[in-house]
Design an enzyme around this catalytic site. Structure first.
Site, PDB file in Angstrom:
ATOM      1  N   ASP A  89       0.859  -1.182   0.000  1.00 35.70           N
ATOM      2  CA  ASP A  89       0.000   0.000   0.000  1.00 35.70           C
ATOM      3  C   ASP A  89       0.897   1.235   0.000  1.00 35.70           C
ATOM      4  O   ASP A  89       1.573   1.520   0.996  1.00 35.70           O
ATOM      5  CB  ASP A  89      -0.891   0.027   1.247  1.00 35.70           C
ATOM      6  CG  ASP A  89      -1.902  -1.114   1.290  1.00 35.70           C
ATOM      7  OD1 ASP A  89      -1.852  -1.994   0.412  1.00 35.70           O
ATOM      8  OD2 ASP A  89      -2.724  -1.122   2.225  1.00 35.70           O
ATOM      9  N   LYS A 150      -6.967   3.157  -2.040  1.00 32.95           N
ATOM     10  CA  LYS A 150      -7.247   3.049  -0.606  1.00 32.95           C
ATOM     11  C   LYS A 150      -7.578   4.428  -0.072  1.00 32.95           C
ATOM     12  O   LYS A 150      -6.911   5.413  -0.418  1.00 32.95           O
ATOM     13  CB  LYS A 150      -6.030   2.450   0.099  1.00 32.95           C
ATOM     14  CG  LYS A 150      -6.129   2.345   1.611  1.00 32.95           C
ATOM     15  CD  LYS A 150      -4.880   1.662   2.149  1.00 32.95           C
ATOM     16  CE  LYS A 150      -4.798   1.719   3.666  1.00 32.95           C
ATOM     17  NZ  LYS A 150      -3.558   1.060   4.175  1.00 32.95           N
ATOM     18  N   LYS A 175      -9.985  -0.209  -1.120  1.00 35.04           N
ATOM     19  CA  LYS A 175      -9.729  -0.606   0.265  1.00 35.04           C
ATOM     20  C   LYS A 175     -10.149   0.566   1.137  1.00 35.04           C
ATOM     21  O   LYS A 175      -9.554   1.647   1.081  1.00 35.04           O
ATOM     22  CB  LYS A 175      -8.265  -0.943   0.494  1.00 35.04           C
ATOM     23  CG  LYS A 175      -7.934  -1.268   1.957  1.00 35.04           C
ATOM     24  CD  LYS A 175      -6.485  -1.691   2.112  1.00 35.04           C
ATOM     25  CE  LYS A 175      -6.094  -1.860   3.575  1.00 35.04           C
ATOM     26  NZ  LYS A 175      -4.687  -2.312   3.752  1.00 35.04           N
TER      27      LYS A 175
END
Length: 214
Positions: A89, A150, A175
């Site tokens: 990430d 995300k 996400k």
């Protein structure tokens, strides 16, 4: 969605500045027991993959501010992959985004995605963005070949919202992360279009499945 499928959508997370190996062990044990993934600091990835080889290990890159040099982000992602991470990430440079330097952001994201053969999620820090900038961030992540976008690191203002998730889901799998503390909040994000949930309350969220009709 059965319990196994639900649990596999949870990235049980420990990323605080005082995180110890014992904290990571606890998260890995819980992830293994409940069928979740584990999102941990990069310094513990090699140990984690040895300790819990059956757990999907997620780590972060340029966390939490995203202001490292592009080459540093690329190197950090490569190191995470070499250490055994299953997913990375990476934090987008929000300052560059606000300045309108889209080419710089596109270049660094493309470098990170090209550097590793594992899924890259781009953390856009949605709470800091206007709708227009959020859409730009998602477009840049999509064009770079990212696997997910995300919502947030959880270390700046705000966290995941239904409105942001709905917008982001138009571009890539989402996400949702930041402020998701229980089963009900997780379900709200999934119903808004999220494919994955990042939360330090992973155990509470998964155990909530047993007490509710999903």
């Amino acid at each position: 969605m059965d319990r196994t499928e639900f649990a596999a959508r949870i990235d049980h997370t420990v990323l605080g500045p005082e995180t110890t190996w014992n904290d990571v062990e606890t998260v890995l044990d819980a992830a293994a027991e409940h069928g979740m993934n584990a999102c941990i600091p990069p310094c513990y990835v090699a140990e984690a993959t040895e300790y819990a080889p059956d757990v999907t290990v997620v780590t972060v890159c340029a966390f939490p501010h995203g202001q490292e040099a592009p080459k540093a982000k690329e190197s950090e992602a490569e190191r995470a992959w070499n250490d055994g991470a299953d997913e990375v990430d990476v934090v987008l440079n929000v300052g560059r985004l606000h300045e309108g330097d889209d080419d710089a952001i596109a270049g660094e994201l493309e470098q990170v995605v090209a550097a590793v053969p594992i899924p890259v999620k781009v953390i856009v820090e949605a709470p800091l963005l206007s709708v227009g900038k959020l859409r730009t961030a998602c477009e840049l992540a999509e064009d770079a070949g990212a696997a997910f976008v995300k919502t947030a690191t959880g270390f700046s203002e705000g966290g995941a919202t239904v409105e942001d998730v709905e917008i982001m889901a138009e571009y890539l799998p989402v996400k949702a992360s930041g402020g998701i503390g229980n089963f009900e909040a997780a379900v709200e994000m999934l119903e808004a279009g999220a494919e994955r949930i990042g939360a330090s309350s992973g155990v509470e969220i998964v155990e909530g499945y047993d007490a509710a009709a999903f």
